[in-house]
Design an enzyme around this catalytic site. Structure first.
Site, mmCIF file in Angstrom:
data_model
loop_
_atom_site.group_PDB
_atom_site.id
_atom_site.type_symbol
_atom_site.label_atom_id
_atom_site.label_comp_id
_atom_site.label_asym_id
_atom_site.label_seq_id
_atom_site.Cartn_x
_atom_site.Cartn_y
_atom_site.Cartn_z
ATOM 1 N N LYS A 116 0.827 -1.211 0.000
ATOM 2 C CA LYS A 116 0.000 0.000 0.000
ATOM 3 C C LYS A 116 0.863 1.263 0.000
ATOM 4 O O LYS A 116 0.522 2.248 -0.655
ATOM 5 C CB LYS A 116 -0.958 -0.004 1.197
ATOM 6 C CG LYS A 116 -2.056 -1.046 1.040
ATOM 7 C CD LYS A 116 -3.106 -0.957 2.122
ATOM 8 C CE LYS A 116 -4.212 -1.991 1.843
ATOM 9 N NZ LYS A 116 -5.346 -1.887 2.727
ATOM 10 N N LYS A 199 -4.762 -10.162 -6.177
ATOM 11 C CA LYS A 199 -6.094 -10.318 -5.584
ATOM 12 C C LYS A 199 -7.023 -9.189 -6.031
ATOM 13 O O LYS A 199 -6.565 -8.082 -6.289
ATOM 14 C CB LYS A 199 -5.999 -10.376 -4.062
ATOM 15 C CG LYS A 199 -5.971 -9.023 -3.367
ATOM 16 C CD LYS A 199 -6.193 -9.168 -1.868
ATOM 17 C CE LYS A 199 -6.370 -7.803 -1.217
ATOM 18 N NZ LYS A 199 -7.725 -7.352 -1.067
ATOM 19 N N LYS A 202 -10.261 -3.502 -3.276
ATOM 20 C CA LYS A 202 -10.972 -2.218 -3.323
ATOM 21 C C LYS A 202 -10.044 -1.121 -3.811
ATOM 22 O O LYS A 202 -10.440 -0.261 -4.581
ATOM 23 C CB LYS A 202 -11.438 -1.818 -1.922
ATOM 24 C CG LYS A 202 -12.590 -2.596 -1.378
ATOM 25 C CD LYS A 202 -13.218 -1.845 -0.192
ATOM 26 C CE LYS A 202 -14.143 -2.751 0.592
ATOM 27 N NZ LYS A 202 -13.516 -3.350 1.783
HETATM 28 P P1 ATP Z 1 -8.085 -2.710 0.373
HETATM 29 O O1 ATP Z 1 -7.505 -3.103 -0.950
HETATM 30 O O2 ATP Z 1 -8.392 -1.246 0.492
HETATM 31 O O3 ATP Z 1 -7.317 -3.260 1.547
HETATM 32 P P2 ATP Z 1 -9.854 -4.920 0.359
HETATM 33 O O4 ATP Z 1 -10.441 -5.192 -0.947
HETATM 34 O O5 ATP Z 1 -8.676 -5.754 0.792
HETATM 35 O O6 ATP Z 1 -9.517 -3.376 0.433
HETATM 36 P P3 ATP Z 1 -10.793 -5.018 3.059
HETATM 37 O O7 ATP Z 1 -11.916 -4.240 3.642
HETATM 38 O O8 ATP Z 1 -9.395 -4.611 3.412
HETATM 39 O O9 ATP Z 1 -10.983 -5.016 1.475
HETATM 40 O O10 ATP Z 1 -10.969 -6.536 3.430
HETATM 41 C C1 ATP Z 1 -12.148 -7.085 3.996
HETATM 42 C C2 ATP Z 1 -12.054 -8.602 4.007
HETATM 43 O O11 ATP Z 1 -12.097 -9.099 2.670
HETATM 44 C C3 ATP Z 1 -10.716 -9.110 4.594
HETATM 45 O O12 ATP Z 1 -10.997 -10.240 5.402
HETATM 46 C C4 ATP Z 1 -9.922 -9.517 3.387
HETATM 47 O O13 ATP Z 1 -8.998 -10.538 3.677
HETATM 48 C C5 ATP Z 1 -11.026 -10.002 2.459
HETATM 49 N N1 ATP Z 1 -10.619 -9.913 1.057
HETATM 50 C C6 ATP Z 1 -10.243 -8.798 0.413
HETATM 51 N N2 ATP Z 1 -9.951 -9.052 -0.864
HETATM 52 C C7 ATP Z 1 -10.151 -10.380 -1.041
HETATM 53 C C8 ATP Z 1 -10.015 -11.250 -2.154
HETATM 54 N N3 ATP Z 1 -9.634 -10.809 -3.338
HETATM 55 N N4 ATP Z 1 -10.313 -12.559 -1.988
HETATM 56 C C9 ATP Z 1 -10.727 -13.038 -0.778
HETATM 57 N N5 ATP Z 1 -10.870 -12.258 0.305
HETATM 58 C C10 ATP Z 1 -10.583 -10.948 0.197
HETATM 59 MG MG MG Z 2 -7.537 -5.149 2.522
#
Ligand code: ATP
Ligand code: MG
Length: 337
Positions: A116, A199, A202
């Site tokens: 990040k 992955k 967001k």
């Molecule tokens: P950011 O990229 O801003 O960190 P994010 O997409 O990782 O956002 P989070 O709110 O940080 O979203 O994560 C919420 C939950 O979703 C966490 O338990 C994380 O491990 C899970 N998660 C996020 N992306 C994935 C993915 N691609 N596949 C499976 N689980 C995910």
């Molecule tokens: Mg995350």
């Protein structure tokens, strides 16, 4: 809610208006399942969301949207405790104590921080982003959680939580349950549709690579149809050499309950086009009622806020007890009441 049940805790960021498919399949589905077997605490982690620049009005709105989506996905406030992180001040308070127990080098090894901060550039990276894994440690330990349902990307943070809980317990005497990550192997990492080596995220995915659950279903269907696959045309699960197709098969299987082996048979000799068209329909069937339910909760903010008020009250009871214990163990003089 039976008090003898083991505790579970997890959190999700309100950094975007909509959850993505990875959030749902990797994490939120497990939240829903664990509320049946655990004394489960789930929160929208707004304090984590401000580790990267935010628009205040958007953050406030997105926090409600996140709660509405959790309810739409099946969280039941009578079966779990649902709250907003900043409504429980003990999170920031315990985080300070845990910060004072974390090695600088130890925190520097967190790969999520490295990713990040690289993306943001060194001059825009804050100390808050650097220590957010330690806030996460406090989030978990406050509730004496034994299970933490998360996606694969969070494994290292749960390891850090275990290390710090053990360090605290052995240095100052037992205060914290040492938690385990609850990661479902099949869906713990859903990949970006345009780049199946990273992955779905967001903050890191391009708009075409991410399925946002609140998008118009037509938009999501188009993204599935243009997902990157490979030059072969055989529908076969093989994460090494066919990551794109394997990702689509995982999504399809999880949303429908049909096994991957069955899907491979179904699409034998049919190519990727048929698989994508059908998966787009499957998505549509799932997403349409989800969007409608989310909107219903958003149309009634008073009910939503009442759920959050009750959740915060329940969460605070548990969190305050753990914080008092931790303060006492480290030797802070209690205030006289
Ligand atoms: P950011 O990229 O801003 O960190 P994010 O997409 O990782 O956002 P989070 O709110 O940080 O979203 O994560 C919420 C939950 O979703 C966490 O338990 C994380 O491990 C899970 N998660 C996020 N992306 C994935 C993915 N691609 N596949 C499976 N689980 C995910
Ligand atoms: Mg995350």
């Amino acid at each position: 809610m039976a008090l003898d049940r083991p505790r579970a805790l997890s959190g999700i960021q309100p950094t975007a208006g909509s959850f993505h498919l990875g959030n749902y399949l990797g994490a939120v589905r497990q939240y829903v399942a664990l509320q049946e077997t655990h004394d489960a605490f789930y929160m929208v982690v707004d304090l984590h969301a401000i580790t990267i620049p935010q628009d205040p009005q958007e953050l406030r709105a997105n926090t409600r949207v996140a709660v509405a989506q959790l309810l739409a996905a099946g969280l039941d406030p009578d079966r779990c405790t649902l709250f907003v992180q900043s409504h429980v001040p003990e999170h920031a308070q315990l985080a300070w104590v845990m910060n004072c127990l974390t090695g600088f080098g130890e925190a520097s090894r967190m790969t999520q921080f490295k990713d990040k901060s690289t993306k943001q550039g060194a001059d825009r990276t804050t100390v808050g982003l650097f220590t957010y894994p330690v806030l996460q440690v406090a989030d978990i330990l406050l509730y004496q959680a034994s299970q933490v349902p998360v996606g694969e990307d969070q494994r290292q943070h749960i390891e850090l939580t275990r290390d710090l809980a053990e360090r605290f317990n052995s240095r100052f005497g037992h205060a914290f349950t040492v938690p385990s990550a609850h990661i479902v192997k099949e869906t713990g990492k859903i990949y970006d549709l345009q780049d199946p080596s990273i992955k779905m995220s967001k903050s890191a995915s391009t708009p075409k690579g991410i399925i946002s659950l609140l998008d118009e279903p037509k938009v999501s269907a188009k993204k599935i149809k243009s997902a990157v696959t490979d030059l072969e045309t055989v529908v076969r699960f093989d994460e090494e050499s066919k990551p794109g197709v394997s990702n689509l098969l995982t999504i399809y299987a999880t949303l429908t309950g049909v096994s991957i082996a069955e899907l491979e048979r179904k699409y034998e000799g049919k190519g990727y086009g048929a698989l994508k068209t059908d998966l787009a329909d499957v998505m549509l069937d799932w997403v349409a009622p989800f969007r409608a339910r989310t909107q219903e909760y958003l149309d009634d903010p008073e009910t939503l806020d009442n759920i959050l008020a009750k959740g915060a009250e329940k969460a605070r009871t548990v969190a305050a007890e753990t914080l008092a214990l931790a303060y006492d163990k480290v030797g802070l003089l209690p205030a006289k009441h």
